[in-house]
Design a protein around this motif. Structure first.
Motif, PDB file in Angstrom:
ATOM      1  N   HIS A  36      -2.913   7.378  10.992  1.00 34.04           N
ATOM      2  CA  HIS A  36      -1.916   6.426  11.038  1.00 34.04           C
ATOM      3  C   HIS A  36      -1.110   6.828   9.689  1.00 34.04           C
ATOM      4  CE1 HIS A  36      -4.106   4.230  14.206  1.00 34.04           C
ATOM      5  NE2 HIS A  36      -4.723   4.711  13.687  1.00 34.04           N
ATOM      6  N   TRP A  73     -15.494  -2.990  12.824  1.00 35.04           N
ATOM      7  CA  TRP A  73     -14.317  -2.120  13.320  1.00 35.04           C
ATOM      8  C   TRP A  73     -13.250  -3.056  14.012  1.00 35.04           C
ATOM      9  CZ3 TRP A  73     -12.997   2.575  12.574  1.00 35.04           C
ATOM     10  CH2 TRP A  73     -12.089   3.212  13.368  1.00 35.04           C
ATOM     11  N   LYS A  84       0.579  -3.907  10.316  1.00 35.61           N
ATOM     12  CA  LYS A  84       1.661  -3.069  11.078  1.00 35.61           C
ATOM     13  C   LYS A  84       2.968  -3.869  11.287  1.00 35.61           C
ATOM     14  CE  LYS A  84      -0.768   1.087  12.495  1.00 35.61           C
ATOM     15  NZ  LYS A  84      -1.618   1.869  13.669  1.00 35.61           N
TER      16      LYS A  84
HETATM   17  O1  LIG Z   1      -3.115   1.513  16.083  1.00 33.56           O
HETATM   18  C1  LIG Z   1      -4.090   1.326  16.834  1.00 33.56           C
HETATM   19  O2  LIG Z   1      -3.976   0.939  18.045  1.00 33.56           O
HETATM   20  C2  LIG Z   1      -5.320   1.270  16.339  1.00 33.56           C
HETATM   21  S1  LIG Z   1      -6.716   1.530  17.495  1.00 33.56           S
HETATM   22  C3  LIG Z   1      -5.651   1.354  15.034  1.00 33.56           C
HETATM   23  C4  LIG Z   1      -7.195   1.130  14.308  1.00 33.56           C
HETATM   24  C5  LIG Z   1      -8.135   0.761  14.941  1.00 33.56           C
HETATM   25  N1  LIG Z   1      -9.157   0.927  13.950  1.00 33.56           N
HETATM   26  C6  LIG Z   1      -8.696   1.272  12.632  1.00 33.56           C
HETATM   27  C7  LIG Z   1      -9.308   1.487  11.429  1.00 33.56           C
HETATM   28  C8  LIG Z   1      -8.249   1.939  10.499  1.00 33.56           C
HETATM   29 BR1  LIG Z   1      -9.066   2.276   8.845  1.00 33.56          BR
HETATM   30  C9  LIG Z   1      -6.888   2.071  10.883  1.00 33.56           C
HETATM   31  C10 LIG Z   1      -6.447   1.986  11.950  1.00 33.56           C
HETATM   32  C11 LIG Z   1      -7.208   1.542  13.117  1.00 33.56           C
END
Ligand SMILES: O=C(O)/C(S)=C/c1c[nH]c2cc(Br)ccc12
Ligand SMILES: [Ca+2]
Length: 173
Positions: A36, A73, A84
């Motif tokens: 990410h 999670w 974000k």
């Molecule tokens: O952007 C998304 O759709 C997802 S599923 C992001 C995440 C889903 N679980 C995460 C754990 C961490 Br650490 C960073 C980003 C994510």
């Protein structure tokens, strides 16, 4: 279907003891975070992973089993979406004003003094909050609220603790 996929991922991370330690959690979180690019962080520290385990470790094993891990999670997934949303300038961190709104969106109702304390505790030298600090802050907020509620049986918003009970509450967090 997704559960099965999750189970295999979990098995791979947890190893044959089927429990995730702070180190194993740190490895998986830091592996995911590199995918990410819009999340600015030096990665999760061992300390913040220990706190996450303390928050989610319902059965007191000091590690996360499958359902504890899934619960954590999903929280991180929800919270990264909020982060974000406020990371408008794509710098990968949010300022203290955006932090107030993000904490609010995460469902926490605090007062001005607490928002200032959070900024002091979690902001970097530019007074911005990185992603891992953001997650650590929400993990701690959730842990402290939940611990208070556990002691506030009659729900009157006040609790009475001995010093050792207080230490029990605050040391495993
Ligand atoms: O952007 C998304 O759709 C997802 S599923 C992001 C995440 C889903 N679980 C995460 C754990 C961490 Br650490 C960073 C980003 C994510
Ligand atoms: Ca556990």
């Amino acid at each position: 279907e997704e559960d099965q996929q999750f189970r295999t991922i979990f098995q791979e991370i947890a190893g044959d003891d089927m429990e995730i330690t702070a180190n194993e959690l740190r490895n998986v979180l830091n592996r995911v975070i590199t995918t990410h690019k819009d999340l600015n962080t030096e990665g999760f520290s061992l300390e913040s992973c220990r706190s996450m385990i303390a928050l989610m470790d319902m059965d007191g094993t000091g590690r996360l089993n499958l359902q504890e891990f899934i619960h954590l999670w999903n929280k991180i997934k929800q919270w990264q979406g909020i982060f974000k949303h406020y990371n408008a300038d794509q710098t990968g961190s949010i300022n203290s004003y955006e932090m107030r709104n993000a904490v609010n969106d995460a469902g926490f109702r605090l007062n001005n003094q607490l928002y200032d304390i959070i900024t002091m505790r979690y902001a970097n030298e530019n007074m911005n909050i990185d992603f891992d600090s953001f997650i650590s802050c929400l993990v701690r907020l959730e842990a402290m609220f939940r611990a208070f509620q556990a002691f506030d049986q009659d729900g009157d918003g006040t609790i009475r603790l001995s010093v050792l009970e207080w230490l029990q509450l605050t040391m495993y967090a």
